[in-house]
Motif scaffolding. Structure first.
Motif, PDB file in Angstrom:
ATOM      1  N   PHE A  19       0.812  -1.217   0.000  1.00 38.42           N
ATOM      2  CA  PHE A  19       0.000   0.000   0.000  1.00 38.42           C
ATOM      3  C   PHE A  19       0.847   1.269   0.000  1.00 38.42           C
ATOM      4  O   PHE A  19       0.530   2.246  -0.684  1.00 38.42           O
ATOM      5  N   ARG A  38      -3.387   3.669   7.266  1.00 43.90           N
ATOM      6  CA  ARG A  38      -3.622   2.240   7.063  1.00 43.90           C
ATOM      7  C   ARG A  38      -4.500   1.870   5.888  1.00 43.90           C
ATOM      8  O   ARG A  38      -4.481   0.730   5.460  1.00 43.90           O
ATOM      9  N   SER A  39      -5.263   2.806   5.306  1.00 49.20           N
ATOM     10  CA  SER A  39      -6.096   2.446   4.157  1.00 49.20           C
ATOM     11  C   SER A  39      -6.267   3.652   3.246  1.00 49.20           C
ATOM     12  O   SER A  39      -6.141   4.805   3.666  1.00 49.20           O
ATOM     13  N   SER A  52      -4.769  -1.069   1.185  1.00 46.18           N
ATOM     14  CA  SER A  52      -4.667  -0.965   2.644  1.00 46.18           C
ATOM     15  C   SER A  52      -3.435  -1.711   3.126  1.00 46.18           C
ATOM     16  O   SER A  52      -2.877  -2.555   2.424  1.00 46.18           O
TER      17      SER A  52
END
Length: 672
Positions: free
Chosen positions: A507, A532-533, A583
């Motif tokens: 990611f 995180r995403s 993510s």
């Protein structure tokens, strides 16, 4: 039968010896494959038997990507600068002053290369590296041991025999020309400012907070000065030869001389021959050989009287300006480039030199057809340093910076607080679009093979790829691509296989690949680890972003601006639909709390339940900061087996809490 411990120690010794053969002596005895297999065997054994871990094992040279702050260290012996000379006559005058200072006592001079890097001081105890410190202000410097350990030509443990129990050796951290050219090619591709010379690149690399990136860049080191209370010899030359036998890279160009004629010939030779060396040099250094005579000559307030530096003159040439072109980069920055009559400088033909921005054109007062001074010297990147006004054609017009994009015609805007001008037509300006496609497929981004600068332009001009997300539907144009010159079925298949494989890229690299202004590789990792995403990143507001460590207002605003544009959000959604990673992987078990918020932790020793790197990751994810050295700022130490005695003693002196592995894990469990 050989025990596991003996096997590990034997492998370390063999790998250290092969490292020395390869990186210092340039005479490898085994193939790269055999070396890699030996290293893998050692890594496997150390993983299976962590009780035998050693922080100086050759397996630790890859560095860590854990961010850390530098602690300062006071030099036991000040690192003074040298007095400079700029002519053979001035060197001869220095020799005369030495002779006078020694009252005509016979003396010998050691001549050495003056390598153009960044100074370093290494301390060894009992044959092991214990500390690496930068020059700093000459009195105090930064501890950069973790970064220096990644340099393959620096011995972590010494070979041979006869070294003092404790000594200091000083040298220069360098970036070889090949590594420098590779690094600048990457930076140019990413539209990052280029390093002007290897010295700047080496200094910047050594102070990076990410030792894994330091390891990747390929620093080197040469050593030139041994200090200590019990040195093996009473003279500089023999001490450095001893250091060479212990595994240090000592310049083979070092020469012992007696007469002024020898010194003058040494200067004349290296003024030309230095251009063949693998590293940048900016001069020579001359030192009185005898340590007793050095002591008698003493020091001025700033430099030793027993040594002097001779600086090479920078190479400079005068050549006509043909025209100034204006080139548009991936981020829309418009760069003026002086296109010159070819001229030979430092062994290469120079035809072009960046003028950087409108302010520099104005400051140099460049007119059309002017004769420009081009300089390289220590600068590998050609630099325009002046204009020969006397050769100017009467009535010639000043060079004016363009007001519109030279490609799409959009009016340029000046970046607030900066000297650069930009084309704001990010989604309709061809070189910006092609540049973003080329960046997206790059090795450190999505790593799609077979698509470079030329192919990016070809895919765009044929209407097949108008943004990075279009790459994931490129297969529909396979038959049309077969009609391109030089494009066979296997070439196209490899390209499509690379596109498919890129869906597995992590990611953080996806974020880097998007070409968000001011978001480089390191910033992309910070954003990925914190948010995180992609959904969290797209919805993050300015305040959320600036609350992340090292994310300043400029970066935060750039991220907000990027995702505020519907076309950028559409690209992301099409990448998501194609299966690109959006993510970070799920959090490891037991690392979801903020128990270490604001705390600085030092890890020392070997562990049973997790590796050192895993513990560093756990601390970071729980809000803590890792540090490689004990100081007053340390909140506690996570101590495993065989904790370093120096750290233990310092921790006790400062009253710092020491937690065992089980106590640490219990503290985490209590927060779950």
């Amino acid at each position: 039968m050989e025990s596991v411990k003996q096997q590990i120690e034997r492998l370390r010794a063999e790998i250290d010896r092969h490292n020395h053969q390869y990186y210092v002596l340039n005479s490898p005895e085994i193939s790269d494959y055999d070396f890699d297999m030996m290293l893998k065997q050692l890594e496997s054994l150390e993983k299976e038997y962590p009780e035998y871990d050693d922080p100086l094992s050759p397996t630790h040279r890859v560095g860590s990507d854990i961010n850390k702050a530098f602690e300062q260290w006071e030099h036991r012996r000040p690192m003074l600068s040298l007095g400079n000379t700029y002519s053979i006559t001035e060197v001869d005058e220095w020799v005369a002053r030495v002779r006078e200072g020694l009252m005509d006592e016979p003396f010998r001079i050691v001549g050495e290369m003056k390598f153009d890097g960044t100074s370093i001081s290494l301390t060894y105890e009992h044959g092991r590296l214990v500390r690496a410190v930068t020059r700093g202000d000459g009195t105090r410097g930064d501890i950069v041991t973790d970064n220096v350990m990644t340099i393959r030509s620096v011995p972590l443990t010494l070979q041979g025999s006869g070294w003092p129990d404790e000594f200091e050796i000083r040298g220069e951290i360098l970036l070889p020309w090949k590594a420098f050219d590779r690094l600048n090619a990457e930076r140019e591709f990413n539209e990052e400012p280029l390093f002007a010379n290897p010295r700047n690149a080496a200094a910047g690399t050594l102070k990076m907070q990410n030792s894994a990136e330091v390891a990747r860049r390929g620093l080197d080191a040469v050593f030139y000065y041994l200090l200590g209370d019990n040195l093996p010899y009473d003279n500089h030359f023999d001490n450095m030869e001893a250091a060479r036998s212990w595994g240090f890279r000592v310049s083979p160009e070092m020469k012992l001389m007696t007469t002024i004629e020898e010194i003058d010939a040494y200067i004349a030779h290296w003024d030309v021959a230095r251009k063949e060396l693998p590293w940048a040099t900016d001069g020579l250094v001359f030192k009185v050989n005898s340590l007793r005579q050095q002591l008698n000559l003493g020091y001025t307030a700033k430099s030793p009287r027993w040594a002097v530096a001779y600086k090479f003159a920078a190479e400079r040439a005068l050549t006509p300006l043909r025209y100034v072109s204006f080139e548009v980069g991936r981020m829309g920055v418009v760069t003026p480039v002086a296109n010159l009559d070819p001229v030979l400088l430092s062994g290469t033909v120079v035809k072009r030199a960046s003028l950087h921005n409108a302010d520099i054109i104005r400051r140099l007062d460049i007119h059309e057809g002017d004769h420009l001074y081009v300089e390289k010297g220590g600068e590998i990147i050609p630099k325009i340093t002046g204009v020969d006004v006397s050769a100017r054609v009467p009535g010639s017009m000043p060079v004016e910076f363009v007001t519109e994009c030279p490609v799409c015609g959009t009016p340029l805007v000046r970046v607030e607080g900066e000297a650069s001008h930009m084309c704001p037509n990010k989604l309709g300006c061809a070189p910006q679009i092609c540049g973003r496609i080329e960046h997206f497929v790059g090795r450190r981004m999505m790593n799609i093979d077979g698509i470079g600068e030329e192919m990016s332009v070809t895919l765009y001009e044929n209407g097949w790829v108008k943004d990075p997300a279009d790459l994931y539907s490129l297969g529909r144009y396979r038959n049309e691509m077969l009609e391109l010159p030089g494009m066979g079925p296997r070439t196209i298949d490899r390209m499509l296989e690379g596109i498919e494989a890129s869906k597995q890229v992590s990611f953080d690299r996806v974020i880097f690949a998007l070409s968000i202004m001011f978001v480089g590789e390191t910033v992309a990792k910070k954003l990925a680890r914190s948010l995180r995403s992609m959904d969290a990143l797209m919805s993050a507001d300015f305040d959320t972003l600036v609350a992340i460590d090292d994310i300043g207002p400029r970066i935060a605003q750039s991220v907000v601006d990027y995702f505020s544009h519907p076309l950028n959000r559409d690209i992301v959604e099409r990448l998501r639909a194609a299966g690109v990673c959006m993510s970070m992987p799920d959090e490891p078990e037991g690392v979801a709390s903020g128990v270490f918020d604001g705390k600085t932790v030092v890890i020392s020793g070997t562990f049973s339940h997790h590796s050192r790197d895993e513990y560093k990751e756990i601390i970071e994810r729980n809000g803590g900061k890792n540090s490689g050295s004990v100081s007053k700022k340390t909140d506690f130490i996570l101590a495993g087996e065989n904790m370093g005695p120096a750290k233990l003693e310092k921790a006790r002196t400062l009253g710092i809490t020491i937690l065992s592995e089980d106590e640490f894990l219990n503290m985490l469990s209590a927060q779950q």
